[in-house]
Structures are given as C-alpha cells and as structure tokens.
Write an enzyme that holds these catalytic residues in place. Structure first.
Site, short mmCIF file in Angstrom:
data_model
loop_
_atom_site.label_atom_id
_atom_site.label_comp_id
_atom_site.label_asym_id
_atom_site.label_seq_id
_atom_site.Cartn_x
_atom_site.Cartn_y
_atom_site.Cartn_z
N HIS A 32 0.84 -1.20 0.00
CA HIS A 32 0.00 0.00 0.00
C HIS A 32 0.87 1.24 0.00
CE1 HIS A 32 -4.15 -0.78 0.13
NE2 HIS A 32 -4.12 -1.52 1.21
N SER A 68 -6.08 -5.92 -0.55
CA SER A 68 -6.43 -4.77 0.26
C SER A 68 -7.01 -3.66 -0.62
CB SER A 68 -5.18 -4.26 0.98
OG SER A 68 -5.51 -3.28 1.92
#
Length: 212
Positions: free
Chosen positions: A76, A129
C-alpha cells in the site's frame, strides 16, 4: 474531508483462489476472491454498508468496460496515486455475491508481477487490500461516500493479527533487494535459469520478512 481508507483481507478471509490459464510463455496467473467486504465490522472497526460495496463494484466494472486498465500494486502506498514501478496486476472483473464484492485480477509481467507470481507458485498466501477514500461515522464506524481507487496485493504475516508485511519496502531494505528487482526484470523474458534463481531469491525474501 474524506479519509484515506485501506482494508486488508488475508488469503483465507478473502477465500482466495489462484488460477492458471495457458501454458509456457502464454501462461497467465489470476487471483480470485473477496475484494470488498460489506455489512460487517472489519479489523479497522469500520463497517461498509452493502450499498457502498455495490457502488464500488459498479465503479470498477464501468472503468473496465470503458477500456480503462484498473491497475493495482504490491503493498500500500501512502496515497491514492498508482505508482507504475510497483504495479503487479490488473483487475479484470468485479461482481457482487451476497454482501461482498468479489473480483478477479491478472498478474502482469512487470518486475513486481514476477515477484508475486513466484511467491504464489511457491505456495505463499497473498491477500488483498482495497484502497480508496470516504467518510467514517465516529459513533458506529459506518463508511459513507466511499470512492474506490483499486485493490492491491499484500503479504500475510506469519504471526496472527500482525499487520501485513510490506513486500516492496522489505525487499529494498535487504542487502540483495536491488539485485532481486533486476532479476525479476530479466525473468520477464521467460529464461528458465533466471526464473529458477529468482525463485531461490524470493524464498530468501519470504524467510527474511517472515511471511507465509
């Protein structure tokens, strides 16, 4: 002001399935499972109403149908931008099943994609995610005005309840990390010797980062 929202799902929680299509140089690897979880309080104490999940699924599908490439990264980043040097996959389809948004992604022949492919073929359970923005009610954690950007691939830590390991940062922090990145670029040509060496280096990375 909308918040930056990311929600992790482990390989098992996402009911992830790894699929392979084609053979040899024509082989493509896919991951399929739950990309967005609705109607339940997640690990971040947030609840995404099913209507928000449906809206996110429709947004990504519209982009795909209009010919846009919905790219995702390894790990991320700290913002909503797509960093091309970390792109590992492309989302090919999304659909609703019950309260959840399911999806399918294709692993791309990029350096990060080759790392993901090698990990998956070595038995590593990678999770997903979601990344986007929205508002969160302070009282009940309910998310509103959710704007999805993409779904990224994250590593699952070996310790229960631990935060997902950062594959890219972990690799670059290792002494041989930059070398591994170069190897993954060379592996794009389908050289068996290079692919074998890459697999050995990835197994070292898995051990060093304590992922499973």
């Amino acid at each position: 002001m909308a918040l930056y929202l990311k929600e992790n799902l482990t390989f098992d929680r996402a009911q992830m399935v790894v699929e392979s299509e084609g053979e040899g140089d024509k082989k493509n690897l896919y991951m399929k499972g739950i990309f967005l979880q609705g109607g339940v309080k997640n690990a971040n104490e947030r609840v995404y109403p099913v209507s928000e999940i449906e809206s996110a699924v429709n947004t990504l599908n519209e982009q795909i149908q209009e010919g846009f490439s919905v790219l995702g990264e390894v790990d991320h980043p700290d913002d909503l931008k797509i960093n091309l040097d970390r792109v590992s996959h492309m989302i090919t389809s999304m659909w609703m099943d019950g309260a959840n948004g399911f999806g399918k992604l294709k692993i791309l022949p990029t350096p990060m994609g080759k790392l993901v492919e090698t990990m998956l073929e070595s038995g590593v359970k990678l999770g997903v995610s979601s990344r986007g923005s929205g508002n969160v009610n302070d009282y009940d954690g309910k998310v509103s005005d959710f704007e999805i950007v993409t779904v990224d691939i994250v590593a699952q830590p070996s310790a229960p309840n631990a935060y997902p390991k950062a594959i890219y940062e972990g690799m670059m922090n290792l002494r041989h990390g930059h070398k591994m990145l170069e190897i993954s670029k060379d592996a794009q040509g389908g050289n068996r010797k290079v692919e074998k060496y890459l697999k050995e280096e990835v197994m070292r990375l898995i051990k060093d980062l304590k992922i499973k």
